[in-house]
Design an enzyme around this catalytic site. Structure first.
Site, PDB file in Angstrom:
ATOM      1  N   HIS A   1      -0.468   4.095  -0.224  1.00 31.41           N
ATOM      2  CA  HIS A   1      -1.302   4.920   0.677  1.00 31.41           C
ATOM      3  C   HIS A   1      -1.410   6.378   0.246  1.00 31.41           C
ATOM      4  O   HIS A   1      -1.714   7.250   1.049  1.00 31.41           O
ATOM      5  CB  HIS A   1      -0.745   4.831   2.106  1.00 31.41           C
ATOM      6  CG  HIS A   1      -1.791   4.869   3.176  1.00 31.41           C
ATOM      7  ND1 HIS A   1      -2.003   5.966   3.983  1.00 31.41           N
ATOM      8  CD2 HIS A   1      -2.689   3.942   3.572  1.00 31.41           C
ATOM      9  CE1 HIS A   1      -2.973   5.714   4.836  1.00 31.41           C
ATOM     10  NE2 HIS A   1      -3.417   4.493   4.610  1.00 31.41           N
TER      11      HIS A   1
ATOM     12  N   GLU B   1     -10.171   3.490  -2.738  1.00 29.22           N
ATOM     13  CA  GLU B   1     -10.742   3.642  -1.408  1.00 29.22           C
ATOM     14  C   GLU B   1     -11.196   5.075  -1.130  1.00 29.22           C
ATOM     15  O   GLU B   1     -12.036   5.299  -0.260  1.00 29.22           O
ATOM     16  CB  GLU B   1      -9.751   3.200  -0.332  1.00 29.22           C
ATOM     17  CG  GLU B   1      -8.541   4.103  -0.175  1.00 29.22           C
ATOM     18  CD  GLU B   1      -7.551   3.556   0.831  1.00 29.22           C
ATOM     19  OE1 GLU B   1      -7.504   4.072   1.960  1.00 29.22           O
ATOM     20  OE2 GLU B   1      -6.817   2.603   0.488  1.00 29.22           O
TER      21      GLU B   1
ATOM     22  N   HIS C   1     -12.190  -2.268  -0.159  1.00 23.56           N
ATOM     23  CA  HIS C   1     -11.414  -1.728   0.959  1.00 23.56           C
ATOM     24  C   HIS C   1     -12.228  -1.902   2.239  1.00 23.56           C
ATOM     25  O   HIS C   1     -13.429  -1.641   2.258  1.00 23.56           O
ATOM     26  CB  HIS C   1     -11.161  -0.243   0.674  1.00 23.56           C
ATOM     27  CG  HIS C   1     -10.389   0.477   1.720  1.00 23.56           C
ATOM     28  ND1 HIS C   1     -10.975   1.364   2.604  1.00 23.56           N
ATOM     29  CD2 HIS C   1      -9.067   0.478   2.021  1.00 23.56           C
ATOM     30  CE1 HIS C   1     -10.057   1.873   3.397  1.00 23.56           C
ATOM     31  NE2 HIS C   1      -8.891   1.355   3.066  1.00 23.56           N
TER      32      HIS C   1
ATOM     33  N   ASP D   1       0.836  -1.189   0.000  1.00 25.74           N
ATOM     34  CA  ASP D   1       0.000   0.000   0.000  1.00 25.74           C
ATOM     35  C   ASP D   1       0.878   1.248   0.000  1.00 25.74           C
ATOM     36  O   ASP D   1       1.507   1.567   1.003  1.00 25.74           O
ATOM     37  CB  ASP D   1      -0.902  -0.021   1.239  1.00 25.74           C
ATOM     38  CG  ASP D   1      -1.986   1.048   1.186  1.00 25.74           C
ATOM     39  OD1 ASP D   1      -1.980   1.857   0.235  1.00 25.74           O
ATOM     40  OD2 ASP D   1      -2.833   1.061   2.100  1.00 25.74           O
TER      41      ASP D   1
ATOM     42  N   GLU E   1      -1.074  -0.597  -4.151  1.00 25.50           N
ATOM     43  CA  GLU E   1      -2.306   0.128  -3.848  1.00 25.50           C
ATOM     44  C   GLU E   1      -2.055   1.629  -3.741  1.00 25.50           C
ATOM     45  O   GLU E   1      -1.079   2.055  -3.139  1.00 25.50           O
ATOM     46  CB  GLU E   1      -2.882  -0.406  -2.527  1.00 25.50           C
ATOM     47  CG  GLU E   1      -4.167   0.260  -2.099  1.00 25.50           C
ATOM     48  CD  GLU E   1      -4.761  -0.402  -0.872  1.00 25.50           C
ATOM     49  OE1 GLU E   1      -5.432   0.302  -0.091  1.00 25.50           O
ATOM     50  OE2 GLU E   1      -4.557  -1.620  -0.677  1.00 25.50           O
TER      51      GLU E   1
END
Length: 385
Positions: free
Chosen positions: A188, A238, A288, A186, A212
């Site tokens: 993020h 997400e 998610h 991730d 991700e």
């Protein structure tokens, strides 16, 4: 059949960082939802109170009409607050309909296409030995896949030293578990466009399951360059809240896995539509879900009926869950039992999760004021968390 009327809506803000919604009908049927934006629970709660005027007194079975009214009834639409409020209400109404008809929600969505769903869980830690220990715990618990953050705070253009550190965690997992463990990375949204390709170069030899949020969703145009650069599957979504938010990246074909959140993206109704849109572009679904049991159950019902769903996130044991965990408010935790990396198809009516309201009431006395940390770089500049 006489329509069952929505009579009451209650909210429980409980630790670690959750907000639960309870809808009760005139006949006494109860449905549960999980409407929350992490760090904005009170704001979402206020939104739900504003939406009550469209809900109280309305037939509970009119799920789609309620969704359209809540979304289109206001001049300003979309965004995390409104869509999360709608999500919780939508989840609860599907729960009520399933209980009323005595069938699981997935049966109302067309019936399952699979009998079990592959799961993954988050692991964390700033040091390789911590990551290794947490990964071993998840493997021992039966997981075949995990996900971890790729970086901590990162400069817009990072030093060579910081770049080299990125691969340490996934490298040690590959050395320990070989190809037997799938590892998602991730980013993020912490990584800015100038660094994404360099970081992909560092982690590519260790073959992550996916990368991700390589960039923030407001910078999705950068995915055109990233997607062409690497063969590693790209996951994002997400922080996208409706089918309209997903339209462009699906049309452009610049992602491989979309990750709408069932508590942020309009609930079961909207994510089911997003999943169908995604299938038409031959792109996969992996919802998610770093939240609680209602969000996870809702995600799984959509997974069970979506042929392009590939894996489901669970928050069990995630570092946010200090003092309280995924199963602490659930009377039937066995519904989430993991078997060889999978959760079996649900069989109970509605969402299939029985909430312990007594525990919710006690925990609501504690409440929470969770907020994500604010990070700064060495020069004092803001860093993405």
């Amino acid at each position: 059949m006489v329509p069952d009327i929505i009579e009451n809506i209650e909210l429980y803000k409980v630790p670690p960082r959750w907000l639960f919604l309870k809808i009760t009908t005139k006949s006494g049927v109860v449905g549960w939802g999980e409407p929350v934006v992490e760090g904005k629970a009170d704001t979402v709660a206020a939104c739900i109170h504003e939406l009550k005027q469209y809900i109280i007194g309305k037939p509970a079975h009119l799920i789609e009409d309620t969704w359209q009214t809540l979304y289109r009834g206001g001049f300003y639409r979309g965004g995390p607050i409104l869509m999360s409020a709608i999500a919780g209400i939508d989840q609860a109404l599907w729960d009520i309909k399933g209980k009323t008809l005595n069938v699981p929600v997935h049966q109302l969505l067309g019936g399952p296409v699979r009998q079990k769903m592959k799961m993954y869980c988050w692991i964390g830690g700033d040091h390789p030995e911590v990551v290794l220990d947490q990964a071993q715990q998840k493997v021992d618990a039966g997981y075949k896949a995990v996900k971890m953050n790729a970086t901590g705070p990162l400069e817009w253009v990072a030093s060579l030293k910081e770049i080299k550190k990125v691969a340490d965690n996934i490298k040690i997992l590959r050395e320990e578990f070989g190809d037997g463990l799938d590892v998602g990375l991730d980013f993020h949204g912490r990584v800015h466009k100038p660094m994404v390709k360099r970081l992909i170069d560092e982690v590519a030899p260790y073959e992550p399951m996916f990368i991700e949020e390589p960039v923030l969703s407001e910078n999705n145009e950068a995915l055109k360059h990233i997607y062409q650069y690497s063969g590693i599957p790209i996951a994002t979504g997400e922080r996208m809240f409706s089918r309209w938010d997903f339209k462009e990246i699906l049309h452009e074909g610049i992602t491989d896995i979309i990750q709408p959140d069932l508590s942020h993206a309009g609930g079961i109704s909207e994510v089911r539509r997003i999943a169908a849109m995604t299938e038409a572009y031959d792109i996969t679904l992996a919802p998610h879900c770093p939240l609680g049991p209602i969000a996870l159950a809702s995600s799984l019902h959509v997974d069970f009926v979506s042929p392009n769903a590939v894996i489901q996130e669970s928050s069990l044991g995630i570092h946010y869950n200090k003092g309280f965990d995924l199963l602490d408010y659930v009377d039937n935790p066995e519904v989430f039992d993991l078997k060889d990396g999978y959760i079996d198809l649900f069989s109970k009516p509605g969402l299939g999760v029985e909430m312990d309201e007594a525990k919710l009431k006690e925990a609501a006395k504690i409440g929470h004021q969770w907020a994500n940390p604010i990070w700064r770089l060495p020069d004092g500049n803001f860093a993405e968390w």
